[in-house]
Structure formats: structure tokens, C-alpha cells
Design a protein around this motif. Structure first.
Motif, PDB file in Angstrom:
ATOM      1  N   GLY A  37       3.048  -6.610 -10.109  1.00 45.10           N
ATOM      2  CA  GLY A  37       2.865  -5.167 -10.018  1.00 45.10           C
ATOM      3  C   GLY A  37       3.029  -4.661  -8.598  1.00 45.10           C
ATOM      4  O   GLY A  37       3.605  -3.592  -8.371  1.00 45.10           O
ATOM      5  N   ALA A  38       2.520  -5.434  -7.622  1.00 41.96           N
ATOM      6  CA  ALA A  38       2.668  -5.038  -6.222  1.00 41.96           C
ATOM      7  C   ALA A  38       4.131  -5.067  -5.804  1.00 41.96           C
ATOM      8  O   ALA A  38       4.607  -4.178  -5.084  1.00 41.96           O
ATOM      9  N   VAL A  39       4.865  -6.088  -6.256  1.00 38.46           N
ATOM     10  CA  VAL A  39       6.291  -6.176  -5.929  1.00 38.46           C
ATOM     11  C   VAL A  39       7.047  -4.998  -6.540  1.00 38.46           C
ATOM     12  O   VAL A  39       7.903  -4.376  -5.888  1.00 38.46           O
ATOM     13  N   GLU A  40       6.728  -4.667  -7.793  1.00 35.34           N
ATOM     14  CA  GLU A  40       7.361  -3.513  -8.429  1.00 35.34           C
ATOM     15  C   GLU A  40       7.082  -2.243  -7.633  1.00 35.34           C
ATOM     16  O   GLU A  40       7.960  -1.384  -7.472  1.00 35.34           O
ATOM     17  N   GLY A  41       5.861  -2.104  -7.142  1.00 31.66           N
ATOM     18  CA  GLY A  41       5.521  -0.930  -6.353  1.00 31.66           C
ATOM     19  C   GLY A  41       6.310  -0.847  -5.063  1.00 31.66           C
ATOM     20  O   GLY A  41       6.685   0.238  -4.605  1.00 31.66           O
ATOM     21  N   CYS A  42       6.589  -1.998  -4.468  1.00 30.54           N
ATOM     22  CA  CYS A  42       7.341  -2.024  -3.205  1.00 30.54           C
ATOM     23  C   CYS A  42       8.778  -1.557  -3.380  1.00 30.54           C
ATOM     24  O   CYS A  42       9.361  -0.960  -2.469  1.00 30.54           O
ATOM     25  N   VAL A  43       9.361  -1.853  -4.538  1.00 29.46           N
ATOM     26  CA  VAL A  43      10.786  -1.529  -4.743  1.00 29.46           C
ATOM     27  C   VAL A  43      10.981  -0.356  -5.696  1.00 29.46           C
ATOM     28  O   VAL A  43      12.098  -0.041  -6.100  1.00 29.46           O
ATOM     29  N   GLY A  44       9.874   0.306  -6.065  1.00 36.07           N
ATOM     30  CA  GLY A  44       9.990   1.469  -6.936  1.00 36.07           C
ATOM     31  C   GLY A  44      10.368   1.138  -8.359  1.00 36.07           C
ATOM     32  O   GLY A  44      10.985   1.950  -9.048  1.00 36.07           O
ATOM     33  N   ALA A  45       9.968  -0.061  -8.831  1.00 33.62           N
ATOM     34  CA  ALA A  45      10.331  -0.473 -10.189  1.00 33.62           C
ATOM     35  C   ALA A  45       9.180  -0.330 -11.166  1.00 33.62           C
ATOM     36  O   ALA A  45       9.310  -0.686 -12.329  1.00 33.62           O
ATOM     37  N   GLY A 100      11.319 -11.754 -13.499  1.00 32.11           N
ATOM     38  CA  GLY A 100      11.174 -10.351 -13.111  1.00 32.11           C
ATOM     39  C   GLY A 100      11.173  -9.422 -14.304  1.00 32.11           C
ATOM     40  O   GLY A 100      10.327  -8.522 -14.406  1.00 32.11           O
ATOM     41  N   LEU A 101      12.114  -9.629 -15.223  1.00 28.21           N
ATOM     42  CA  LEU A 101      12.199  -8.791 -16.415  1.00 28.21           C
ATOM     43  C   LEU A 101      10.956  -8.974 -17.285  1.00 28.21           C
ATOM     44  O   LEU A 101      10.360  -7.998 -17.755  1.00 28.21           O
ATOM     45  N   GLY A 102      10.548 -10.235 -17.475  1.00 28.01           N
ATOM     46  CA  GLY A 102       9.399 -10.506 -18.327  1.00 28.01           C
ATOM     47  C   GLY A 102       8.094  -9.990 -17.748  1.00 28.01           C
ATOM     48  O   GLY A 102       7.261  -9.426 -18.465  1.00 28.01           O
ATOM     49  N   ALA A 103       7.904 -10.157 -16.438  1.00 26.93           N
ATOM     50  CA  ALA A 103       6.673  -9.677 -15.808  1.00 26.93           C
ATOM     51  C   ALA A 103       6.582  -8.156 -15.889  1.00 26.93           C
ATOM     52  O   ALA A 103       5.502  -7.595 -16.144  1.00 26.93           O
ATOM     53  N   ALA A 104       7.711  -7.475 -15.667  1.00 30.17           N
ATOM     54  CA  ALA A 104       7.715  -6.010 -15.728  1.00 30.17           C
ATOM     55  C   ALA A 104       7.514  -5.527 -17.159  1.00 30.17           C
ATOM     56  O   ALA A 104       6.745  -4.586 -17.409  1.00 30.17           O
ATOM     57  N   CYS A 305       6.970 -18.617  -9.835  1.00 24.56           N
ATOM     58  CA  CYS A 305       6.564 -17.289 -10.279  1.00 24.56           C
ATOM     59  C   CYS A 305       6.402 -16.401  -9.038  1.00 24.56           C
ATOM     60  O   CYS A 305       6.537 -16.893  -7.904  1.00 24.56           O
ATOM     61  N   PRO A 306       6.168 -15.093  -9.187  1.00 25.11           N
ATOM     62  CA  PRO A 306       6.293 -14.170  -8.049  1.00 25.11           C
ATOM     63  C   PRO A 306       5.497 -14.502  -6.802  1.00 25.11           C
ATOM     64  O   PRO A 306       6.054 -14.542  -5.694  1.00 25.11           O
ATOM     65  N   GLY A 307       4.183 -14.722  -6.912  1.00 21.13           N
ATOM     66  CA  GLY A 307       3.377 -14.984  -5.717  1.00 21.13           C
ATOM     67  C   GLY A 307       3.832 -16.203  -4.934  1.00 21.13           C
ATOM     68  O   GLY A 307       4.107 -16.121  -3.724  1.00 21.13           O
ATOM     69  N   PRO A 308       3.922 -17.360  -5.593  1.00 18.65           N
ATOM     70  CA  PRO A 308       4.394 -18.557  -4.899  1.00 18.65           C
ATOM     71  C   PRO A 308       5.782 -18.399  -4.283  1.00 18.65           C
ATOM     72  O   PRO A 308       6.053 -18.943  -3.207  1.00 18.65           O
ATOM     73  N   ALA A 309       6.667 -17.650  -4.952  1.00 13.87           N
ATOM     74  CA  ALA A 309       8.014 -17.463  -4.416  1.00 13.87           C
ATOM     75  C   ALA A 309       7.982 -16.708  -3.091  1.00 13.87           C
ATOM     76  O   ALA A 309       8.681 -17.062  -2.136  1.00 13.87           O
ATOM     77  N   ILE A 310       7.167 -15.658  -3.024  1.00 19.76           N
ATOM     78  CA  ILE A 310       7.088 -14.862  -1.793  1.00 19.76           C
ATOM     79  C   ILE A 310       6.504 -15.688  -0.657  1.00 19.76           C
ATOM     80  O   ILE A 310       7.010 -15.669   0.473  1.00 19.76           O
ATOM     81  N   VAL A 311       5.447 -16.443  -0.943  1.00 21.59           N
ATOM     82  CA  VAL A 311       4.852 -17.293   0.086  1.00 21.59           C
ATOM     83  C   VAL A 311       5.840 -18.369   0.532  1.00 21.59           C
ATOM     84  O   VAL A 311       5.996 -18.637   1.728  1.00 21.59           O
TER      85      VAL A 311
END
Length: 343
Positions: A37-45, A100-104, A305-311
Motif C-alpha cells: 500500500g505504501a509503494v502504491e501511494g508513492c507512485v500514485g497507484a 504487484g498486480l496481485g497485491a494491488a 515480495c515487496p518489503g524484502p525487495a526494496i530492502v
């Protein structure tokens, strides 16, 4: 080739740190912690209306990246990340897009549903988690993610446990203690100002950034930033099955289940916001289940998954993880532009 080892202490300690971050997020900002959700917020998705602000989302993601950078420069005591195997780039792109599609589509991932939703005993999160765990197992098994990551599948992880040095374990405990003290100080500072709106003010942004950093540290300690560990867990029928990630969830939920209850029971409002903004929906619909299935398939294909990927992008950067993240963002934007418009 990588021979997996069962790491129960690392998993439980990392899970507990994740729990500290999730409880702090709710206590300070009034919102549940959700990386996707935070990533979606960053990119306006994003496709749902919440009180989250772009500044808060950016601060949280920046905190995740900062944790990865700290580990890369040897500043995360007891955690020394080394380059991790990744699936081939084409497969990483497919996996990232599905995640990304599934999480959104399903409004959450392993953090939002797997930890925070289950800690709140949300029927939607429980259903979504069951689906993404099952499809993750299917994808990892049918497409042999272990082989794609170079995991030695015939060597038992359970029969080869590994334990951290005492100094490392002591450092993790100290880190958790400092984090709790820092979050308490932020809550006190916000209360002294009579309460401020989280996410958009200085204290709110600092709170989101600090939560992201602590959550990133928990991902590193637990081993969730290692695709091989995730694949080892999801490849449950292989001799190399590694149950470590099961203990990560146990460590997080052991704190979050009572922690979330007590926060809502003892506080009329969060420290940095006017009120709590916690999902209350109970409907288990096709969109939720489809999102969980797509997320799980991507998770199983790539072990990320999203968190581990960013780290990991900051801690052990490589072309495959960068490709995965770009593909994840594309999946989130496709959900907003195509599927949400059809709702």
C-alpha cells in the motif's frame, strides 16, 4: 549452489522486530502497516481512499531503503548481507508483475494481510493469506524455484540448523529495545503538541520513516530478504524444506495479536493522528481471492515480495531485483488503470 539451513532464532527475532514496527505504526499513525500500500501511494497507484499522505508513504519506503543501506555498510549489527541468488531476469519480471498486480488487486501482501490483518483476526486477511500461501507453494513446486535459485534440494535444512552468535542475538534485542524507546519518544512528542495529523506533519513523517527502518531491519534479521529462504519454505515437498519463515510469522503475530488489541483498547486515538484508520471490511469476494492467487504465484516464482525487495535493492543490488521492482510497479499501475476502472 546453496544448501539451506534452518534458522529458528533469526526467524523469531526478526519476526519480533517486525511486530514492534507494526504495533508502532498503529500506535503512532493509526494505520496498519502495509508495504504494498505504501509503494502504491508513492507512485500514485492506490485505488482506495485512506488518510495516508504521499509524504508518509515516501518516508516509510525511504526507511526500508535506509535499513538496506545500513546493512550494506556494516551498520546493522549481526546482519552482513551477501549477494543473493535471484531467478533469471525474465522470470523476475514475470514474478514482480504478478506480485504487484496481485497485491494491488487483493489490497495487501505478506505484511498488510499476513501480519497485520491476521493479527486483527480479519476474515479477509485470513482468506487472502491461505490463498497466497497455497498458490505460492504450487508455483514454487511446479516451476522448481529451488532449481532456478540454485538451492540444493536434497540436503535437509531442518537437519542442519544454524544459530547466531551470542553477540548478534544480544544486538537484536538491544535494537528492539532502542526502537521501542524511540517510538515511545515520538508518541510523547506528538502528545505534548496535543496530537498531530500523521503522515503529513514533521512528527508523522519521522514516525513513518522510523517504522520503515525498523521493519526493514526485521526483514534482514529474519532472512526474508533472501529468495532462497522463501523458496525453501514454499517448496514444502522438497527434502530441503526450510520452516524458518513460519517462525517469522509466529514471532510477529506473538506481539501483534495482543499488541493491536491493547492499542485499540487503551487508546482513544493514535499519537500522531486524529483517529484510527483500520480496514473494517469483512467481505471475501472474487477480487480479493484473485489478488491473493496472483500474489502467491509471483511470490512462488521468484521468492520475493515487496518489503524484502526494496530492502534488498539497497543491501545487495543487482539487475534482477531492480527488474523485479519495476515489474511490480507496472503490475500495480495496470491494476489501477485496467481492473479498478472495471469495478
Amino acid at each position: 549452489m546453496t544448501a539451506l539451513q534452518f534458522t529458528p532464532v533469526d526467524a523469531l527475532a526478526g519476526g519480533a522486530i517486525l511486530g514492534v514496527a507494526a504495533i508502532a505504526k498503529l500506535t503512532l499513525t493509526g494505520r496498519v502497516l502495509g508495504v504494498s500500500g505504501a509503494v502504491e501511494g508513492c507512485v500514485g497507484a492506490e485505488t482506495t481512499t485512506t488518510t495516508t499522505t504521499p509524504a508518509g508513504d515516501v518516508a516509510f519506503v525511504a526507511g526500508l531503503l535506509a535499513a538496506g543501506c545500513a546493512a550494506a555498510f556494516g551498520l546493522m549489527g549481526g546482519v552482513a548481507p551477501s549477494p543473493e541468488p535471484m531467478v533469471p531476469i525474465a522470470r523476475a519480471a514475470a514474478a514482480g508483475f504478478l506480485v504487484g498486480l496481485g497485491a494491488a488487486m487483493g489490497n495487501g501482501c505478506t505484511s498488510g494481510h499476513g501480519i497485520c490483518g491476521n493479527a486483527r483476526l480479519s476474515p479477509r486477511s485470513m482468506a487472502n493469506t491461505c490463498v497466497f500461501m497455497f498458490t505460492g507453494f504450487l508455483a514454487a513446486t511446479l516451476f522448481d524455484t529451488n532449481a532456478a535459485l540454485g538451492v540444493v534440494s536434497n540436503v535437509s535444512a531442518i537437519a542442519n540448523p544454524a544459530y547466531p552468535a551470542f553477540a548478534a542475538a544480544r544486538g537484536w534485542i538491544a535494537f528492539a529495545g532502542v526502537a521501542v524507546a524511540a517510538f515511545a519518544a515520538l508518541a510523547s512528542a506528538a502528545t505534548a503538541k496535543g496530537g498531530v495529523r500523521g503522515g503529513g506533519t514533521t512528527i508523522g513523517v519521522i514516525a513513518d520513516g522510523a517504522v520503515g527502518y525498523v521493519f526493514g531491519a526485521g526483514l534482514l534479521v529474519s532472512g526474508m530478504t533472501r529468495p532462497t529462504k522463501v523458496s525453501g519454505f514454499l517448496s514444502a515437498t522438497a527434502a530441503s524444506f526450510d520452516p524458518s519463515l513460519m517462525l517469522v510469522m509466529c514471532g510477529a503475530l506473538a506481539l501483534c495479536v495482543p499488541g493491536f488489541y491493547l492499542v485499540r483498547k487503551l487508546r482513544d486515538s493514535p499519537a500522531c493522528a486524529e483517529g484510527f484508520d483500520v480496514p473494517s471490511g469483512k467481505t471475501i469476494d472474487a477480487k480479493l481471492m484473485t489478488g491473493g492467487a496472483l500474489f502467491g504465484a509471483g511470490w512462488g516464482l521468484g521468492g520475493v515480495c515487496p518489503g524484502p525487495a526494496i530492502v534488498a535493492l539497497a543491501a545487495t543490488p543487482n539487475a534482477a531485483i531492480a527488474t523485479w521492482i519495476v515489474a511490480m510497479l507496472a503490475g500495480m499501475l495496470v491494476n489501477k488503470s485496467v481492473f479498478s476502472s472495471q469495478a
